[in-house]
Design an enzyme around this catalytic site. Structure first.
Site, PDB file in Angstrom:
ATOM      1  N   GLU A 179       7.725   1.335  -4.649  1.00  7.57           N
ATOM      2  CA  GLU A 179       6.343   1.301  -5.135  1.00  7.57           C
ATOM      3  C   GLU A 179       6.006   2.622  -5.811  1.00  7.57           C
ATOM      4  O   GLU A 179       6.499   3.684  -5.416  1.00  7.57           O
ATOM      5  CB  GLU A 179       5.363   1.061  -3.979  1.00  7.57           C
ATOM      6  N   ASN A 198       0.040  -1.984  -2.974  1.00  4.42           N
ATOM      7  CA  ASN A 198      -1.336  -1.791  -3.399  1.00  4.42           C
ATOM      8  C   ASN A 198      -1.425  -1.350  -4.857  1.00  4.42           C
ATOM      9  O   ASN A 198      -2.373  -1.693  -5.563  1.00  4.42           O
ATOM     10  CB  ASN A 198      -2.028  -0.760  -2.505  1.00  4.42           C
ATOM     11  N   ASN A 202      -0.605  -8.890  -4.276  1.00  2.00           N
ATOM     12  CA  ASN A 202      -0.256  -8.164  -3.063  1.00  2.00           C
ATOM     13  C   ASN A 202      -1.471  -8.024  -2.157  1.00  2.00           C
ATOM     14  O   ASN A 202      -2.524  -7.574  -2.608  1.00  2.00           O
ATOM     15  CB  ASN A 202       0.264  -6.762  -3.420  1.00  2.00           C
ATOM     16  N   GLU A 203      -1.339  -8.450  -0.908  1.00  2.00           N
ATOM     17  CA  GLU A 203      -2.353  -8.220   0.139  1.00  2.00           C
ATOM     18  C   GLU A 203      -3.774  -8.484  -0.351  1.00  2.00           C
ATOM     19  O   GLU A 203      -4.691  -7.687  -0.107  1.00  2.00           O
ATOM     20  CB  GLU A 203      -2.228  -6.804   0.701  1.00  2.00           C
ATOM     21  N   TYR A 218       3.728  -3.475  10.088  1.00  5.01           N
ATOM     22  CA  TYR A 218       4.216  -2.138  10.404  1.00  5.01           C
ATOM     23  C   TYR A 218       3.983  -1.893  11.893  1.00  5.01           C
ATOM     24  O   TYR A 218       2.974  -2.331  12.458  1.00  5.01           O
ATOM     25  CB  TYR A 218       3.494  -1.083   9.564  1.00  5.01           C
ATOM     26  N   GLU A 230       7.243  -6.696   3.402  1.00  4.26           N
ATOM     27  CA  GLU A 230       6.947  -5.326   3.842  1.00  4.26           C
ATOM     28  C   GLU A 230       7.091  -5.279   5.350  1.00  4.26           C
ATOM     29  O   GLU A 230       6.382  -6.011   6.056  1.00  4.26           O
ATOM     30  CB  GLU A 230       5.529  -4.883   3.447  1.00  4.26           C
ATOM     31  N   GLN A 283       9.325   1.772   2.787  1.00  6.69           N
ATOM     32  CA  GLN A 283       9.846   1.668   1.435  1.00  6.69           C
ATOM     33  C   GLN A 283      11.265   2.220   1.403  1.00  6.69           C
ATOM     34  O   GLN A 283      11.867   2.401   2.469  1.00  6.69           O
ATOM     35  CB  GLN A 283       8.919   2.405   0.475  1.00  6.69           C
TER      36      GLN A 283
END
Length: 515
Positions: free
Chosen positions: A38, A83, A183-184, A255, A303, A360
């Site tokens: 990213e 993001n 994304n999200e 996460y 992710e 990442q």
């Protein structure tokens, strides 16, 4: 070597499992071993790309990072966010570098130079030998821009965007297959955040249009940002009501971190991942049932990692800067043990999880670290990923380990040990991955392999197992302090494999035919 079981008696900690190639879950999809690049912090600038570094090639790509990426064994790289993508204009990152605009990145309060864009990324993926996974901006942009990007990337020529690619020096189309539809989008922090209905409708129409440009694409709809979101479950159900017939995957992000001194709960993070996956599968299958569809929607866990998010001050406290240092967590041995357990969870769900991306790749909560004045190095979490990616081949076997349990503050009673195994019918090799969550006692593992005769142990490695080393890290000054160690504490006799699993450890046992 003893502990109190739930009945109050004293017993040796054991774990028993039977492995049989007749009982498989699913083939291991190579895409389970993906990662994530990213435009955030120093992942791109100062990570994969650093013109002027002693190890940089003529395109500014760091050869030392590329070497470690190939060793890590990643198969997919998701790009450019995250993001970041929700405010990104992809056209800014193509064409002559001198003509590319500098922009404010609202996601991470950074100044984006656009010196690295789609074509530089594709050059990097070719040298890293990984498959690209592109994300389109459905935050501030929409259907047309997604189709324009796809046309630029995948159409052979004879149109505005494909001919522009050719003028930029790329004659052949890239043929990118995997695409994320935003994304999200459930997150209020996301630029262009939308309701489930609004996003679902946009994603469905974008998917239909993109398939008209290139029918071969595989598409990922945004699931919940994590399973703690107040809309978790309802978001997936609504989005899939719109998109179920038009997408191939729905995404999951998660996460994990150790809270305070609660190591017991941290070591059970894999169970939280299991529950998350099971919940999304249940929702997807509920939508399938409503639609009278036989389709088994796949999951893209694009992710996942350990992230000590509680230490992050938040993006609103950041100062505008180019490639600032962000969440460059330094990982411990116990972090590596947990990452090993999360890989086991993904393998256990190989029938439904078709893509997964460790987030990442470089510097940002990453297995690889890089600085401008020295070679790149491996973090502790590099090792379980590299070993699993290299050796978990063939079919995941159905394993139902029998072991005792212990109590945790966050997850209740959890098994003290876990086992996942793969069998490669082409080579006959078997890989056994095992976890011991006990903080004080070894576990005696017994695996019955009578249905897999004629094997020998060719490798036995362990991460963890020494309480004095659980907080050790690899860093710039001591980049190889933590490495897997070889063990001989096993036997294989008459089809029965036994091995000692040290406390707080992740173990890989690799077996191959004797002849």
């Amino acid at each position: 070597m003893t502990t109190r079981n739930q009945m109050g008696s004293t017993a040796v900690l054991t774990c028993t499992v039977t492995l049989d190639p007749a009982f498989g879950i699913a083939p291991v999809d190579p895409r389970l071993f993906g990662s994530f690049v990213e435009h955030m912090g120093r992942c791109v600038y100062g990570g994969v790309f650093e013109p002027g570094h002693a190890e940089a090639d003529t395109d500014g790509l760091r050869a030392d990072v590329l070497k470690l990426v190939r060793e890590l064994g990643i198969t997919v790289a998701r790009y450019p966010g995250g993001n970041f993508v929700s405010g990104y204009r992809w056209e800014d990152g193509v064409g002559p570098v001198a003509d590319r605009p500098r922009r404010l990145d609202l996601a991470w309060r950074s100044v984006e130079t656009n010196a690295f864009g789609l074509n530089e990324f594709m050059t990097w993926t070719q040298r890293a030998a990984v498959e690209p996974m592109m994300a389109v901006n459905l935050g501030t942009r929409g259907i047309q821009e997604a189709c324009d990007l796809l046309e630029y990337a995948n159409h052979p020529g004879g149109t505005y965007w494909s001919d522009l690619r050719r003028r930029h020096g790329v004659a052949d189309p890239y043929g990118i297959e995997l695409w994320c539809l935003g994304n999200e989008m459930d997150g209020p922090w996301q630029v262009g955040h939308k309701s489930a209905d609004a996003y679902g409708a946009l994603a469905a129409e974008t998917a239909k249009a993109m398939r008209q440009v290139d029918p071969s694409v595989k598409l990922v709809a945004c699931g919940s940002s994590n399973d703690r979101m107040p809309t978790f479950g309802a978001w997936e159900a609504t989005v899939l009501d719109h998109t179920f017939d038009h997408v191939d995957y729905i995404s999951l992000h998660a996460y994990f971190e150790k809270h305070g001194d609660d190591r017991a709960s941290f070591l059970a993070s894999g169970l939280a991942m299991d529950r998350f996956i099971d919940g999304v599968v249940a929702t997807a299958d509920h939508v399938a049932a409503k639609k009278r569809s036989r389709k088994k929607l796949q999951l893209s866990f694009d992710e996942w990692n350990i992230w000590y998010e509680s230490r992050f001050a938040g993006y609103t406290n950041l100062e505008w800067a180019e490639a600032p240092r962000l969440i460059e967590d330094e990982y411990t041995v116990e972090d590596a043990v947990v990452v090993g357990s999360l890989l086991m969870s993904l393998l256990r769900h190989a029938d439904r999880v078709g893509v997964a991306c460790l987030a990442q790749l470089v510097n940002i909560i990453a297995p690889i670290r890089a600085e401008s004045d020295r070679p790149a190095w491996r973090q502790t979490i590099f090792h379980p990923f590299a070993l699993t990616a290299r050796h978990a081949r063939g079919t995941v076997l159905r394993a139902e380990p029998r072991t005792s349990t212990y109590d945790t503050a966050r997850h209740g009673d959890v098994p003290v040990a876990d086992v996942v195994a793969t069998h490669d019918p082409e080579t006959g090799q078997v890989t056994v991955l095992a976890l011991n969550r006990s903080e004080s006692e070894p576990v005696n593992l017994t695996a019955q392999l009578r249905a897999l005769p004629g094997l020998r142990v060719v490798e036995h490695v362990v991460l963890g197992g020494d309480s004095a080393e659980l907080l050790h890290t690899n860093n710039a000054e001591d980049p190889d302090r933590v490495q897997p160690r070889t063990s001989t504490d096993h036997t294989l006799t008459d089809g029965e494999l036994t091995a000692a699993l040290p406390p707080v450890s992740w173990t890989m046992l690799r077996l191959a035919p004797t002849a």
